[in-house]
Design a protein around this motif. Sequence first.
Motif, mmCIF file in Angstrom:
data_model
loop_
_atom_site.group_PDB
_atom_site.id
_atom_site.type_symbol
_atom_site.label_atom_id
_atom_site.label_comp_id
_atom_site.label_asym_id
_atom_site.label_seq_id
_atom_site.Cartn_x
_atom_site.Cartn_y
_atom_site.Cartn_z
ATOM 1 N N ALA A 84 0.830 -1.207 0.000
ATOM 2 C CA ALA A 84 0.000 0.000 0.000
ATOM 3 C C ALA A 84 0.861 1.253 0.000
ATOM 4 C CB ALA A 84 -0.930 -0.014 1.213
ATOM 5 N N ARG B 179 2.826 1.368 -3.423
ATOM 6 C CA ARG B 179 1.975 1.153 -4.597
ATOM 7 C C ARG B 179 2.453 -0.034 -5.428
ATOM 8 N NH1 ARG B 179 -1.617 5.189 -4.876
ATOM 9 N NH2 ARG B 179 -2.280 4.620 -6.977
ATOM 10 N N GLU C 170 -4.352 -3.996 -7.031
ATOM 11 C CA GLU C 170 -3.724 -2.931 -6.269
ATOM 12 C C GLU C 170 -4.360 -2.876 -4.884
ATOM 13 O OE1 GLU C 170 -4.413 0.461 -8.706
ATOM 14 O OE2 GLU C 170 -2.889 -0.100 -10.189
ATOM 15 N N ARG D 255 -4.841 -0.610 -1.276
ATOM 16 C CA ARG D 255 -4.817 0.750 -0.757
ATOM 17 C C ARG D 255 -5.098 0.741 0.741
ATOM 18 N NH1 ARG D 255 -2.659 1.168 -4.805
ATOM 19 N NH2 ARG D 255 -3.318 2.181 -6.744
ATOM 20 N N ARG D 256 -4.610 1.766 1.401
ATOM 21 C CA ARG D 256 -4.920 1.993 2.801
ATOM 22 C C ARG D 256 -6.285 2.670 2.911
ATOM 23 N NH1 ARG D 256 -3.950 -0.184 7.512
ATOM 24 N NH2 ARG D 256 -1.769 -0.337 8.093
ATOM 25 N N GLU D 257 -7.083 2.247 3.897
ATOM 26 C CA GLU D 257 -8.357 2.897 4.200
ATOM 27 C C GLU D 257 -8.445 2.997 5.713
ATOM 28 O OE1 GLU D 257 -12.433 1.104 3.483
ATOM 29 O OE2 GLU D 257 -12.269 2.519 1.792
ATOM 30 N N PHE E 163 -7.166 -2.172 4.986
ATOM 31 C CA PHE E 163 -6.783 -2.193 3.583
ATOM 32 C C PHE E 163 -8.036 -2.329 2.732
ATOM 33 C CE2 PHE E 163 -3.225 -4.163 5.897
ATOM 34 C CZ PHE E 163 -2.190 -3.320 5.509
ATOM 35 N N THR E 164 -7.958 -1.809 1.530
ATOM 36 C CA THR E 164 -9.032 -1.987 0.570
ATOM 37 C C THR E 164 -8.433 -2.309 -0.786
ATOM 38 O OG1 THR E 164 -11.081 -1.007 -0.312
ATOM 39 C CG2 THR E 164 -9.164 0.442 -0.125
ATOM 40 N N GLY F 71 -7.970 -1.913 -4.897
ATOM 41 C CA GLY F 71 -8.033 -0.929 -5.962
ATOM 42 C C GLY F 71 -8.282 -1.588 -7.302
#
Length: 319
Positions: free
Chosen positions: A282, A285, A300, A302-304, A308-309, A311
Amino acid sequence: MSDESTAAESVTDESAKSERSRSITLGDVEVIRVVEWQGAFIPARGIVPDSAPETWQDNADWLAPDHWQPESDAAVVALQTWVLRSGGRTVLVDTGVGNGRERPGSPRFHHWQGDFLGPLAQAGIRPEDVDVVVNTHIHGDHVGWNTVDSDGRWVPTFPNATYLIPEADDFHFGPRNAYGRGLREDDRLIYEDSIAPVHQAGQAVLWEGAHRIDENLLLESAPGHTPGSSVLRLASGGDRAVFVGDLLHSPVQILRPDCNSCFCMDAGQAVASRRRILERAAAERELVVPAHFGGAGAVEVRREGPDFTLGRWPFADLA
C-alpha cells in the motif's frame, strides 16, 4: 495451497480455458499470466476458516463470481504461473500441480492430468527457453511442473533453468527433516518427484533471507505459510509489484489480514508476514500478485484508515 479436502467438486471456468495467458508490462518487465486451471475449490470458510460469513456476504457484489460462488459457498481459485521476461531472461514464478503425481493426501491433485505446457507454448515459451524457476514455497501445487516423467524417471522440465528454492522449505520438507517430520506422506512424495530430481540434475540453488535475481527482481523470505515461504518483488522504472505466493488465497484476506488460510503452518508468522507485505504494498503502490486469485488475478491494495481496501485489477483491463 495444499488440497487436503474432498469437499466441493471442481467446476472449471470455461472462459479461463479460452484465454489461458495474458500479459502486461511493468517498467522493463513483461508479466505473463499462464492459467493451469480455475474454478470452485472448497467452501469459503474452509479455505479461510476465521473469516466471518458477513465478510463474504457484504462483499458479494465483487467477490462473485471470480472469487466466490454464493449459491454453493465455494471459494473460486486459480492454479497459475506468472512468467516474467526481465533483463533478457525468462523467469517462471511457481509451476503448478504437474501431471501423473501420487498425492493420496490431496484427492483433487492425485493423478492430476492438466494442460500447462500448452498454454505456456501459446505464450511463446518453450521449456528450453526458461532461465530461472522460482518456487515461492514447497507445496505440491507450486512445484509440480518442476519435473516431467521421462521413461519412468522424473527429470527437470526446464533443462536450462536455475531453480531457486527456499532453504528453510528444502530443509523442512526434505530428507534432512524426515520429509516434514513424516506428518504427511504427500510431503515425501512431493519432494521426491518435484524437488530431488532438480538437485540431482545440479540445477537447484537454495537461498535464505533475500536473493537478487537481477536488477528488477528480488526474492525475500516471508515465512508462516511454510517455514520458507517467500515473495518476489519487482521494481522497474516507476512500476512495482510483489508476487506473494500463498500469503493470500482470497481477496477476503486483504480486507481481514489476520485471517489465515487453512494451509498456513505457523499462524502467527503468517499473519505477521501478510500484514508486513500488505503495508509495504500500500505504501509503495506495489501491485499484489497472489498465486491463487481467480478472475483478473492481481490487484492494487490501498490503505483505508487502519484497514486495507482493493483498488484496480490491471489484468481486467485486458478483457
